[in-house]
Design a protein around this motif. Structure first.
Motif, PDB file in Angstrom:
ATOM      1  N   GLY A   1     -15.317 -64.901  67.702  1.00  0.00           N
ATOM      2  CA  GLY A   1     -15.922 -65.815  68.712  1.00  0.00           C
ATOM      3  C   GLY A   1     -15.166 -66.580  69.376  1.00  0.00           C
ATOM      4  N   MET A   2     -14.089 -67.168  68.714  1.00  0.00           N
ATOM      5  CA  MET A   2     -13.235 -68.382  69.153  1.00  0.00           C
ATOM      6  C   MET A   2     -12.227 -67.388  70.329  1.00  0.00           C
ATOM      7  SD  MET A   2     -12.500 -70.525  66.029  1.00  0.00           S
ATOM      8  CE  MET A   2     -13.118 -72.130  66.107  1.00  0.00           C
ATOM      9  N   VAL A   3     -11.753 -66.320  69.798  1.00  0.00           N
ATOM     10  CA  VAL A   3     -10.680 -65.614  70.483  1.00  0.00           C
ATOM     11  C   VAL A   3     -11.188 -64.854  71.636  1.00  0.00           C
ATOM     12  CG1 VAL A   3      -8.551 -64.476  70.195  1.00  0.00           C
ATOM     13  CG2 VAL A   3      -8.963 -65.887  68.745  1.00  0.00           C
ATOM     14  N   GLY A   4     -12.431 -64.231  71.379  1.00  0.00           N
ATOM     15  CA  GLY A   4     -12.907 -63.520  72.215  1.00  0.00           C
ATOM     16  C   GLY A   4     -12.677 -61.733  72.192  1.00  0.00           C
ATOM     17  N   ILE A   5     -12.261 -61.683  70.783  1.00  0.00           N
ATOM     18  CA  ILE A   5     -12.086 -59.903  70.725  1.00  0.00           C
ATOM     19  C   ILE A   5     -13.062 -59.799  69.232  1.00  0.00           C
ATOM     20  CG2 ILE A   5      -9.903 -60.181  71.195  1.00  0.00           C
ATOM     21  CD1 ILE A   5      -8.921 -60.306  68.625  1.00  0.00           C
ATOM     22  N   SER A   6     -13.499 -58.404  69.195  1.00  0.00           N
ATOM     23  CA  SER A   6     -14.260 -57.797  67.852  1.00  0.00           C
ATOM     24  C   SER A   6     -13.752 -58.247  66.522  1.00  0.00           C
ATOM     25  CB  SER A   6     -14.392 -56.349  68.165  1.00  0.00           C
ATOM     26  OG  SER A   6     -13.043 -55.979  67.732  1.00  0.00           O
ATOM     27  N   GLU A   7     -14.600 -58.319  65.792  1.00  0.00           N
ATOM     28  CA  GLU A   7     -14.471 -58.591  64.236  1.00  0.00           C
ATOM     29  C   GLU A   7     -13.298 -57.825  63.687  1.00  0.00           C
ATOM     30  OE1 GLU A   7     -17.103 -59.934  60.710  1.00  0.00           O
ATOM     31  OE2 GLU A   7     -17.973 -59.907  62.481  1.00  0.00           O
ATOM     32  N   LYS A   8     -13.444 -56.560  63.971  1.00  0.00           N
ATOM     33  CA  LYS A   8     -12.578 -55.434  63.620  1.00  0.00           C
ATOM     34  C   LYS A   8     -11.009 -55.782  64.302  1.00  0.00           C
ATOM     35  CE  LYS A   8     -12.027 -50.598  63.723  1.00  0.00           C
ATOM     36  NZ  LYS A   8     -12.440 -49.133  64.279  1.00  0.00           N
ATOM     37  N   GLU A   9     -10.996 -55.956  65.423  1.00  0.00           N
ATOM     38  CA  GLU A   9      -9.517 -56.418  65.986  1.00  0.00           C
ATOM     39  C   GLU A   9      -9.021 -57.496  65.190  1.00  0.00           C
ATOM     40  OE1 GLU A   9      -8.792 -55.647  70.389  1.00  0.00           O
ATOM     41  OE2 GLU A   9     -11.282 -56.049  70.257  1.00  0.00           O
ATOM     42  N   VAL A  10      -9.933 -58.589  65.059  1.00  0.00           N
ATOM     43  CA  VAL A  10      -9.345 -59.682  64.148  1.00  0.00           C
ATOM     44  C   VAL A  10      -8.762 -59.345  62.845  1.00  0.00           C
ATOM     45  CG1 VAL A  10     -10.030 -61.917  62.873  1.00  0.00           C
ATOM     46  CG2 VAL A  10     -10.839 -61.556  65.257  1.00  0.00           C
ATOM     47  N   LEU A  11      -9.580 -58.608  62.058  1.00  0.00           N
ATOM     48  CA  LEU A  11      -9.181 -58.044  61.062  1.00  0.00           C
ATOM     49  C   LEU A  11      -7.577 -57.117  60.899  1.00  0.00           C
ATOM     50  CD1 LEU A  11     -12.578 -56.794  59.375  1.00  0.00           C
ATOM     51  CD2 LEU A  11     -10.944 -59.117  58.768  1.00  0.00           C
ATOM     52  N   GLU A  12      -7.568 -56.479  62.035  1.00  0.00           N
ATOM     53  CA  GLU A  12      -6.280 -55.737  62.115  1.00  0.00           C
ATOM     54  C   GLU A  12      -5.093 -56.791  62.657  1.00  0.00           C
ATOM     55  OE1 GLU A  12      -7.211 -52.861  65.372  1.00  0.00           O
ATOM     56  OE2 GLU A  12      -8.552 -51.719  64.147  1.00  0.00           O
ATOM     57  N   HIS A  13      -5.479 -57.658  63.253  1.00  0.00           N
ATOM     58  CA  HIS A  13      -4.449 -58.818  63.515  1.00  0.00           C
ATOM     59  C   HIS A  13      -4.027 -59.539  62.302  1.00  0.00           C
ATOM     60  CE1 HIS A  13      -3.975 -58.050  67.855  1.00  0.00           C
ATOM     61  NE2 HIS A  13      -5.152 -58.319  68.090  1.00  0.00           N
ATOM     62  N   LEU A  14      -5.162 -59.997  61.431  1.00  0.00           N
ATOM     63  CA  LEU A  14      -4.751 -60.489  60.421  1.00  0.00           C
ATOM     64  C   LEU A  14      -4.112 -59.621  59.299  1.00  0.00           C
ATOM     65  CD1 LEU A  14      -8.230 -62.396  59.560  1.00  0.00           C
ATOM     66  CD2 LEU A  14      -6.165 -63.222  60.311  1.00  0.00           C
ATOM     67  N   GLU A  15      -3.931 -58.191  59.414  1.00  0.00           N
ATOM     68  CA  GLU A  15      -3.204 -57.524  58.618  1.00  0.00           C
ATOM     69  C   GLU A  15      -1.928 -57.868  58.873  1.00  0.00           C
ATOM     70  OE1 GLU A  15      -3.716 -55.861  55.799  1.00  0.00           O
ATOM     71  OE2 GLU A  15      -5.679 -55.591  55.601  1.00  0.00           O
ATOM     72  N   HIS A  16      -1.581 -57.835  60.246  1.00  0.00           N
ATOM     73  CA  HIS A  16      -0.250 -58.053  60.651  1.00  0.00           C
ATOM     74  C   HIS A  16       0.473 -59.441  60.482  1.00  0.00           C
ATOM     75  CE1 HIS A  16       0.476 -53.994  62.595  1.00  0.00           C
ATOM     76  NE2 HIS A  16      -0.925 -54.387  62.960  1.00  0.00           N
ATOM     77  N   LEU A  17      -0.490 -60.378  60.575  1.00  0.00           N
ATOM     78  CA  LEU A  17      -0.069 -61.752  60.306  1.00  0.00           C
ATOM     79  C   LEU A  17       0.350 -61.930  58.776  1.00  0.00           C
ATOM     80  CD1 LEU A  17      -2.662 -63.877  62.301  1.00  0.00           C
ATOM     81  CD2 LEU A  17      -0.113 -63.675  62.988  1.00  0.00           C
ATOM     82  N   ARG A  18      -0.361 -61.135  57.873  1.00  0.00           N
ATOM     83  CA  ARG A  18      -0.154 -61.401  56.424  1.00  0.00           C
ATOM     84  C   ARG A  18       1.234 -60.827  56.230  1.00  0.00           C
ATOM     85  NH1 ARG A  18      -3.719 -58.740  51.520  1.00  0.00           N
ATOM     86  NH2 ARG A  18      -4.783 -57.916  53.345  1.00  0.00           N
ATOM     87  N   ILE A  19       1.443 -59.937  56.906  1.00  0.00           N
ATOM     88  CA  ILE A  19       3.143 -59.456  56.460  1.00  0.00           C
ATOM     89  C   ILE A  19       4.243 -60.225  57.437  1.00  0.00           C
ATOM     90  CG2 ILE A  19       4.516 -57.422  57.107  1.00  0.00           C
ATOM     91  CD1 ILE A  19       1.969 -55.587  57.138  1.00  0.00           C
ATOM     92  N   ALA A  20       3.827 -60.534  58.583  1.00  0.00           N
ATOM     93  CA  ALA A  20       4.717 -61.594  59.297  1.00  0.00           C
ATOM     94  C   ALA A  20       4.915 -63.046  58.736  1.00  0.00           C
ATOM     95  CB  ALA A  20       4.230 -61.603  60.737  1.00  0.00           C
ATOM     96  N   LEU A  21       3.851 -63.492  58.131  1.00  0.00           N
ATOM     97  CA  LEU A  21       3.895 -64.637  57.563  1.00  0.00           C
ATOM     98  C   LEU A  21       4.414 -64.728  56.224  1.00  0.00           C
ATOM     99  CD1 LEU A  21       0.330 -66.227  59.102  1.00  0.00           C
ATOM    100  CD2 LEU A  21       2.774 -66.764  59.737  1.00  0.00           C
ATOM    101  N   HIS A  22       4.788 -63.587  55.564  1.00  0.00           N
ATOM    102  CA  HIS A  22       5.453 -63.378  54.152  1.00  0.00           C
ATOM    103  C   HIS A  22       4.342 -63.937  53.115  1.00  0.00           C
ATOM    104  CE1 HIS A  22       8.852 -61.616  56.083  1.00  0.00           C
ATOM    105  NE2 HIS A  22       8.981 -62.952  56.936  1.00  0.00           N
ATOM    106  N   GLY A  23       3.219 -63.655  53.291  1.00  0.00           N
ATOM    107  CA  GLY A  23       2.398 -64.331  51.936  1.00  0.00           C
ATOM    108  C   GLY A  23       1.641 -65.475  52.413  1.00  0.00           C
TER     109      GLY A  23
END
Length: 104
Positions: free
Chosen positions: A38-60
Motif C-alpha cells: 500500500g505504501m509503495v503502490g505495487i502488488s503484494e506479490k511484487e513486494v515479496l519478489e523485491h524482498l527476496e532480492h533485498l534479503r540477498i543484497a543485505l547479507h542477512g
C-alpha cells in the motif's frame, strides 16, 4: 449508455527505485508485505519478489518476524519463504498472522 474514453494507466514518477523505497520504509520499523504494498503502490506479490532480492543484497540483515497461527499459537520459526503460509501444520487452521519485516 455512453462509454467513457479509456485512458492508459500512467504510474507516478518515482525519485527512488522501488527497492530503495522499501529499504527506507523497513529501516523505520517493522511492516508486513501488505502494508509495504500500500505504501509503495505495487502488488503484494511484487513486494515479496523485491524482498527476496533485498534479503540477498543485505547479507542477512533483513529480519522477519515469523508468521503465527492464531488458533493454536504455532510459530513458523524455520520457514524460509517470505509469503504467509496457507494453513497451520499442527491444527490446520487458516487464521495466520502475516510475517513482518525490518532491516536490522
Amino acid at each position: 449508455m455512453k462509454e467513457r474514453p479509456r485512458h492508459p494507466f500512467v504510474p507516478a514518477r518515482r525519485q527512488d527505485t522501488v527497492r530503495q523505497e522499501l529499504t527506507a520504509l523497513l529501516r523505520e520499523g517493522s511492516l508486513t508485505a501488505k502494508e509495504l504494498s500500500g505504501m509503495v503502490g505495487i502488488s503484494e506479490k511484487e513486494v515479496l519478489e523485491h524482498l527476496e532480492h533485498l534479503r540477498i543484497a543485505l547479507h542477512g540483515r533483513l529480519d522477519m518476524t515469523p508468521p503465527r497461527c492464531l488458533e493454536c499459537g504455532f510459530s513458523f520459526q524455520k520457514r524460509e519463504r517470505l509469503k504467509k503460509p496457507g494453513r497451520c501444520p499442527v491444527c490446520r487452521g487458516e487464521r495466520i498472522v502475516e510475517p513482518s519485516f525490518t532491516i536490522g
